[in-house]
Design a protein around this motif. Structure first.
Motif, PDB file in Angstrom:
ATOM      1  N   ASP A   1      44.301  34.672  49.238  1.00 11.36           N
ATOM      2  CA  ASP A   1      43.317  35.821  49.185  1.00 11.36           C
ATOM      3  C   ASP A   1      41.969  35.408  48.486  1.00 11.36           C
ATOM      4  OD1 ASP A   1      45.176  37.463  50.508  1.00 11.36           O
ATOM      5  OD2 ASP A   1      45.610  38.589  48.517  1.00 11.36           O
ATOM      6  N   ASN A   2      42.143  34.634  47.419  1.00 14.84           N
ATOM      7  CA  ASN A   2      41.035  34.211  46.750  1.00 14.84           C
ATOM      8  C   ASN A   2      40.182  33.048  47.624  1.00 14.84           C
ATOM      9  OD1 ASN A   2      39.282  32.504  44.686  1.00 14.84           O
ATOM     10  ND2 ASN A   2      40.533  34.162  43.532  1.00 14.84           N
ATOM     11  N   ASP A   3      40.934  32.405  48.558  1.00 10.90           N
ATOM     12  CA  ASP A   3      40.238  31.356  49.384  1.00 10.90           C
ATOM     13  C   ASP A   3      39.519  32.241  50.406  1.00 10.90           C
ATOM     14  OD1 ASP A   3      41.621  29.296  47.773  1.00 10.90           O
ATOM     15  OD2 ASP A   3      43.162  29.164  49.468  1.00 10.90           O
ATOM     16  N   LEU A   4      39.968  33.193  50.868  1.00 10.86           N
ATOM     17  CA  LEU A   4      39.314  34.104  51.872  1.00 10.86           C
ATOM     18  C   LEU A   4      38.155  34.633  51.175  1.00 10.86           C
ATOM     19  CD1 LEU A   4      42.308  35.686  53.730  1.00 10.86           C
ATOM     20  CD2 LEU A   4      40.942  33.520  54.413  1.00 10.86           C
ATOM     21  N   LEU A   5      38.355  35.048  49.860  1.00 11.87           N
ATOM     22  CA  LEU A   5      37.049  35.727  49.567  1.00 11.87           C
ATOM     23  C   LEU A   5      35.895  34.634  49.291  1.00 11.87           C
ATOM     24  CD1 LEU A   5      35.978  38.453  47.537  1.00 11.87           C
ATOM     25  CD2 LEU A   5      36.130  36.364  45.938  1.00 11.87           C
ATOM     26  N   GLY A   6      36.460  33.185  48.730  1.00 13.11           N
ATOM     27  CA  GLY A   6      35.451  32.348  48.509  1.00 13.11           C
ATOM     28  C   GLY A   6      34.843  31.985  49.718  1.00 13.11           C
ATOM     29  N   GLY A   7      35.428  32.057  50.940  1.00 14.20           N
ATOM     30  CA  GLY A   7      35.021  31.669  52.196  1.00 14.20           C
ATOM     31  C   GLY A   7      33.838  32.884  52.738  1.00 14.20           C
ATOM     32  N   MET A   8      34.147  34.070  52.412  1.00  9.85           N
ATOM     33  CA  MET A   8      33.189  35.092  52.514  1.00  9.85           C
ATOM     34  C   MET A   8      32.088  34.827  51.507  1.00  9.85           C
ATOM     35  SD  MET A   8      32.209  38.826  51.232  1.00  9.85           S
ATOM     36  CE  MET A   8      33.034  38.405  49.673  1.00  9.85           C
ATOM     37  N   TRP A   9      32.275  34.734  50.358  1.00  7.97           N
ATOM     38  CA  TRP A   9      31.132  34.564  49.566  1.00  7.97           C
ATOM     39  C   TRP A   9      30.281  33.351  49.965  1.00  7.97           C
ATOM     40  CZ3 TRP A   9      29.254  38.328  47.116  1.00  7.97           C
ATOM     41  CH2 TRP A   9      28.377  37.903  46.042  1.00  7.97           C
ATOM     42  N   ALA A  10      30.720  32.238  50.425  1.00  2.00           N
ATOM     43  CA  ALA A  10      29.847  31.240  51.154  1.00  2.00           C
ATOM     44  C   ALA A  10      29.040  31.565  52.292  1.00  2.00           C
ATOM     45  CB  ALA A  10      30.697  29.948  51.237  1.00  2.00           C
ATOM     46  N   VAL A  11      29.597  32.555  53.068  1.00  2.00           N
ATOM     47  CA  VAL A  11      29.121  33.060  54.264  1.00  2.00           C
ATOM     48  C   VAL A  11      27.872  33.863  53.856  1.00  2.00           C
ATOM     49  CG1 VAL A  11      29.144  34.805  56.208  1.00  2.00           C
ATOM     50  CG2 VAL A  11      30.802  32.816  56.023  1.00  2.00           C
TER      51      VAL A  11
ATOM     52  N   ASP B   1      15.098  39.221  41.298  1.00  2.00           N
ATOM     53  CA  ASP B   1      16.363  38.513  41.208  1.00  2.00           C
ATOM     54  C   ASP B   1      17.390  39.314  40.676  1.00  2.00           C
ATOM     55  OD1 ASP B   1      15.512  36.089  42.577  1.00  2.00           O
ATOM     56  OD2 ASP B   1      14.813  35.174  40.715  1.00  2.00           O
ATOM     57  N   ILE B   2      17.280  40.375  40.155  1.00  3.48           N
ATOM     58  CA  ILE B   2      18.030  41.311  39.492  1.00  3.48           C
ATOM     59  C   ILE B   2      19.171  41.886  40.296  1.00  3.48           C
ATOM     60  CG2 ILE B   2      18.402  43.625  38.169  1.00  3.48           C
ATOM     61  CD1 ILE B   2      15.574  43.194  36.861  1.00  3.48           C
ATOM     62  N   VAL B   3      18.826  42.181  41.645  1.00  3.20           N
ATOM     63  CA  VAL B   3      19.872  42.771  42.354  1.00  3.20           C
ATOM     64  C   VAL B   3      20.914  41.804  42.750  1.00  3.20           C
ATOM     65  CG1 VAL B   3      20.201  43.703  44.691  1.00  3.20           C
ATOM     66  CG2 VAL B   3      18.387  44.473  43.310  1.00  3.20           C
ATOM     67  N   THR B   4      20.515  40.559  43.085  1.00  2.00           N
ATOM     68  CA  THR B   4      21.389  39.180  43.222  1.00  2.00           C
ATOM     69  C   THR B   4      22.241  39.204  42.264  1.00  2.00           C
ATOM     70  OG1 THR B   4      19.608  38.673  45.151  1.00  2.00           O
ATOM     71  CG2 THR B   4      21.536  37.036  44.490  1.00  2.00           C
ATOM     72  N   THR B   5      21.768  38.960  41.085  1.00  4.53           N
ATOM     73  CA  THR B   5      22.562  38.620  39.902  1.00  4.53           C
ATOM     74  C   THR B   5      23.584  39.651  39.619  1.00  4.53           C
ATOM     75  OG1 THR B   5      20.680  37.434  38.980  1.00  4.53           O
ATOM     76  CG2 THR B   5      22.477  37.972  37.398  1.00  4.53           C
ATOM     77  N   ALA B   6      23.198  40.934  39.796  1.00  6.62           N
ATOM     78  CA  ALA B   6      24.091  41.976  39.484  1.00  6.62           C
ATOM     79  C   ALA B   6      25.266  41.947  40.616  1.00  6.62           C
ATOM     80  CB  ALA B   6      23.205  43.397  39.686  1.00  6.62           C
ATOM     81  N   ILE B   7      24.778  41.928  41.842  1.00 10.80           N
ATOM     82  CA  ILE B   7      25.887  41.913  42.699  1.00 10.80           C
ATOM     83  C   ILE B   7      27.055  40.640  42.374  1.00 10.80           C
ATOM     84  CG2 ILE B   7      26.274  41.320  45.232  1.00 10.80           C
ATOM     85  CD1 ILE B   7      23.730  42.967  45.760  1.00 10.80           C
ATOM     86  N   THR B   8      26.446  39.453  42.274  1.00 11.18           N
ATOM     87  CA  THR B   8      27.224  38.290  41.963  1.00 11.18           C
ATOM     88  C   THR B   8      28.165  38.628  40.721  1.00 11.18           C
ATOM     89  OG1 THR B   8      25.381  37.005  42.956  1.00 11.18           O
ATOM     90  CG2 THR B   8      27.214  35.793  41.405  1.00 11.18           C
ATOM     91  N   THR B   9      27.515  39.054  39.654  1.00 13.81           N
ATOM     92  CA  THR B   9      28.322  39.581  38.419  1.00 13.81           C
ATOM     93  C   THR B   9      29.455  40.535  38.850  1.00 13.81           C
ATOM     94  OG1 THR B   9      26.347  39.262  37.085  1.00 13.81           O
ATOM     95  CG2 THR B   9      28.154  40.532  36.197  1.00 13.81           C
ATOM     96  N   ALA B  10      29.105  41.550  39.713  1.00  7.69           N
ATOM     97  CA  ALA B  10      30.155  42.566  39.906  1.00  7.69           C
ATOM     98  C   ALA B  10      31.410  41.722  40.910  1.00  7.69           C
ATOM     99  CB  ALA B  10      29.738  43.659  40.963  1.00  7.69           C
ATOM    100  N   VAL B  11      30.915  41.069  41.839  1.00  6.22           N
ATOM    101  CA  VAL B  11      31.794  40.259  42.448  1.00  6.22           C
ATOM    102  C   VAL B  11      32.918  39.315  41.695  1.00  6.22           C
ATOM    103  CG1 VAL B  11      32.166  38.619  44.298  1.00  6.22           C
ATOM    104  CG2 VAL B  11      30.850  40.289  44.570  1.00  6.22           C
TER     105      VAL B  11
ATOM    106  N   ARG C   1      33.165  30.920  42.228  1.00  7.63           N
ATOM    107  CA  ARG C   1      31.894  31.671  43.209  1.00  7.63           C
ATOM    108  C   ARG C   1      30.879  30.613  42.909  1.00  7.63           C
ATOM    109  NH1 ARG C   1      36.494  33.869  43.368  1.00  7.63           N
ATOM    110  NH2 ARG C   1      36.319  32.142  45.075  1.00  7.63           N
ATOM    111  N   LEU C   2      30.731  29.907  41.775  1.00  9.73           N
ATOM    112  CA  LEU C   2      29.570  29.242  41.762  1.00  9.73           C
ATOM    113  C   LEU C   2      29.546  27.892  43.008  1.00  9.73           C
ATOM    114  CD1 LEU C   2      26.895  27.964  40.367  1.00  9.73           C
ATOM    115  CD2 LEU C   2      28.567  26.597  39.101  1.00  9.73           C
ATOM    116  N   VAL C   3      30.870  27.451  43.167  1.00 16.05           N
ATOM    117  CA  VAL C   3      31.097  26.553  44.186  1.00 16.05           C
ATOM    118  C   VAL C   3      30.850  27.132  45.584  1.00 16.05           C
ATOM    119  CG1 VAL C   3      32.849  24.854  45.364  1.00 16.05           C
ATOM    120  CG2 VAL C   3      32.591  24.984  42.620  1.00 16.05           C
TER     121      VAL C   3
END
Length: 183
Positions: free
Chosen positions: A53-63, A128-138, A157-159
């Motif tokens: 599941d984490n791998d799939l989420l990582g793929g989605m986050w890369a997309v 950049d606030i919105v993107t940072t906040a979304i990333t933090t939430a994820v 998530r950084l990778v």
């Protein structure tokens, strides 16, 4: 009468050009998203996998990162990459530090989002606030539902995001070389 026929021809040619450009741009975006997803879910997952599941989420986050960066013009793509990178690094640092000390907690997530917002506002990067906040939430939510140590999630998530940014930038450049640069 001749003028009307000429204008109609120009309009049809312009529509065909937009359609061709749209199909090319959409094709490049779709292919780059596939590449990002594949790199994370196939290559990275072989090296380090918390769970399927984490791998799939990582793929989605890369997309998501690829979509964020892939633009019609090189300058737009470069600016989007810088913005996404800054937001990701700030979120990574804040989440990583938080999870080294505390476990997942919704109030902690809110606090980290607040800290990131304040930092970006103070340094004049409110865009950049919105993107940072979304990333933090994820990162927080995934850390809350994942098995294993929470501190690993910001790293993963950084990778994921870095791969998506690189693929998006490269695909944007290829699209430009193939004549897909927009107006």
């Amino acid at each position: 009468m001749m003028e009307s026929t000429h204008n109609e021809g120009v309009a049809v040619g312009s529509r065909m050009s937009r359609m061709s450009h749209g199909v090319g741009f959409g094709t490049m975006l779709a292919i780059s998203c596939l590449i990002s997803y594949w790199l994370i879910t196939s290559i990275l997952a072989r090296e380090y996998s918390v769970s399927h599941d984490n791998d799939l989420l990582g793929g989605m986050w890369a997309v998501v990162a690829t979509i964020f960066v892939f633009r019609h013009r090189a300058l737009q793509s470069g600016r989007a990459a810088i913005s996404r990178t800054l937001a990701t690094f700030l979120s990574f640092a804040l989440c990583f530090l938080y999870f080294l000390i505390f476990p997942f907690n919704v109030f902690g997530m809110a606090a980290v989002i607040w800290i990131g917002t304040v930092i970006l506002g103070l340094i004049g990067l409110s865009e950049d606030i919105v993107t940072t906040a979304i990333t933090t939430a994820v990162v927080f939510v995934v850390a809350g539902i994942s098995k294993g140590p929470a501190w690993i999630q910001p790293i993963l998530r950084l990778v994921d995001t870095s791969v998506g940014i690189i693929v998006g930038l490269l695909a944007s450049r290829v699209g430009i070389l193939l004549g897909q640069e927009g107006e």
